[in-house]
Design an enzyme around this catalytic site. Sequence first.
Site, short mmCIF file in Angstrom:
data_model
loop_
_atom_site.label_atom_id
_atom_site.label_comp_id
_atom_site.label_asym_id
_atom_site.label_seq_id
_atom_site.Cartn_x
_atom_site.Cartn_y
_atom_site.Cartn_z
N SER A 1 37.90 35.06 16.01
CA SER A 1 37.37 34.37 17.19
C SER A 1 36.08 33.66 16.82
O SER A 1 35.42 34.00 15.83
CB SER A 1 37.13 35.33 18.34
OG SER A 1 36.15 36.29 17.99
N GLY A 2 35.72 32.66 17.63
CA GLY A 2 34.49 31.92 17.43
C GLY A 2 33.94 31.47 18.75
O GLY A 2 34.40 31.91 19.82
N VAL B 1 41.61 32.74 17.70
CA VAL B 1 42.69 32.27 16.85
C VAL B 1 43.70 33.39 16.67
O VAL B 1 43.34 34.53 16.34
CB VAL B 1 42.16 31.80 15.48
CG1 VAL B 1 43.30 31.26 14.62
CG2 VAL B 1 41.09 30.73 15.65
N LYS C 1 44.97 28.27 18.15
CA LYS C 1 43.57 28.38 18.55
C LYS C 1 43.48 28.14 20.05
O LYS C 1 43.65 27.03 20.53
CB LYS C 1 42.71 27.35 17.80
CG LYS C 1 41.23 27.46 18.13
CD LYS C 1 40.42 26.48 17.28
CE LYS C 1 38.93 26.60 17.57
NZ LYS C 1 38.13 25.66 16.74
N ASP D 1 29.87 22.17 8.56
CA ASP D 1 29.65 23.61 8.32
C ASP D 1 30.41 24.06 7.08
O ASP D 1 31.18 25.03 7.14
CB ASP D 1 30.07 24.42 9.54
CG ASP D 1 29.51 25.84 9.50
OD1 ASP D 1 28.50 26.08 8.79
OD2 ASP D 1 30.08 26.73 10.16
#
Length: 474
Positions: A20-21, A26, A41, A139
């Site tokens: 997860s984010g 996901v 996602k 990133d």
Amino acid sequence: MSAQDRLVADRYRVESRLGSGAMGVVWKAWDERLNRTVAVKELHLRKSASDADVQAMKRRAMREGRITARLMHRHAIAVYDVVEDDGRPCLIMEHLASRSLDAVLAERGTLPVAEVAKLGADVAGALAAAHDAEIVHRDIKPGNILVAEDITKITDFGISRAMGDASTTGVLAGTPAYLAPEVAQGGKADFRTDVFSLGSTLYAALQGHPPFGLGENSIALLHRVAAGDFEPPADGGDLTPVLLRLLATEPAQRPSMRETADALAAVADGRPLPESFTAVPAAPPKPEPAPTPAPPAQPAAQPAGEPSKRRRYGLILAGSLLVVGAGFGAAVLTGLLTAEDIAGPLAPTEQPRPEPAPAPSPPPQPAAPQTPESVVSEYYALMPEDIDAAWQRLTPDYQTNHAGGYDAFEEFWDPVESVQTSAVSTEGPNTAQATVTYHFDDGRVVEEPTRYTLSRDGDTWKIAATTVLSSSTR
């Protein structure tokens, strides 16, 4: 979507959770139509969202899907589709059975030069294709490089932005240890900052740590990154001149991502490096020293003890002025002279007493001066109830290039139920740090230590840049 074996969009059956984010969760899933494993996602959406909220989230999903779907490369995770599940937007992505480079380095410590060069050439090739499609990753780090038995791929363009596409967040994202110096100083990420971050990632694979080290003190780390000083890699062989170019402090001195891919491939194959990576750039010419001014002409010598005529007149005049000035100043200070008296001698009569001067009114008390700490605290105190007022606390550059315009700014804050700040502190004359805790309508709590750069706007300060130092979701 929380239970396994759930069917998404009547096609993708959920098997397990992959991670997860900040933007979503996901899942590993099975595509029952094409008989293949995929990654789903699921983007966060609050449970009580209105029709307008749902439409806004769909636009965000489509925007991210459009950005990442531009990129079709063997060494980049592909986006296949954008679907809805019970009104929730979901990205369907390629699934790769792999480990992150971060996990590989945790196990092995470092990698040999040829392996680092091959891995870097593969990733740089994918990023060059991304740059051709006007996509900035933003990133690049070991955690976003997936290493399988026979292939390496770059993933997680979730915080990437197409050049000119609206931002979907109100903060500058990235991982401090792998940021380019100009981003650590509050500047914008672009193609050249991706080059620097890739160099930092390859340096870490070769040395076991990124160029500026690691540490719990993110502020100290950001200061090291912003300064741009690091030790050249030890025993880097032909990879050393490549890394030094990628890690140049000045963005203009870095190669393009396409040139980077070619140079890394040359090292991996044992071929000579391109000339641009072996030639030493000429040092800038030193400025010519300014000519020493000639000493002023000396006056003719005078007999000892006898001042010159000019000096005698000067002394007489200066003495006269001192006497007159002292007398005049003393008279004015004691109130003995009037405008009429200045023209002639004082009359031999009783001198009038001066009227007492009125007492001066007390000066108005100035408002408490703003500090970086107070600016940050006041900004979040407005949120999320008064978005319009908070919007005015941002510089025009931040509003356009970081927040992505008012609509994107409003879209980011719309699902936030409340926000609190803690550990707010002033770090420098125009910088502050705070831990920001967001409470979302769907139950998520996201905590982000963040660094702020402020800019003076008349008598007030405005937020000019933000850098998220880390992010955790619970």
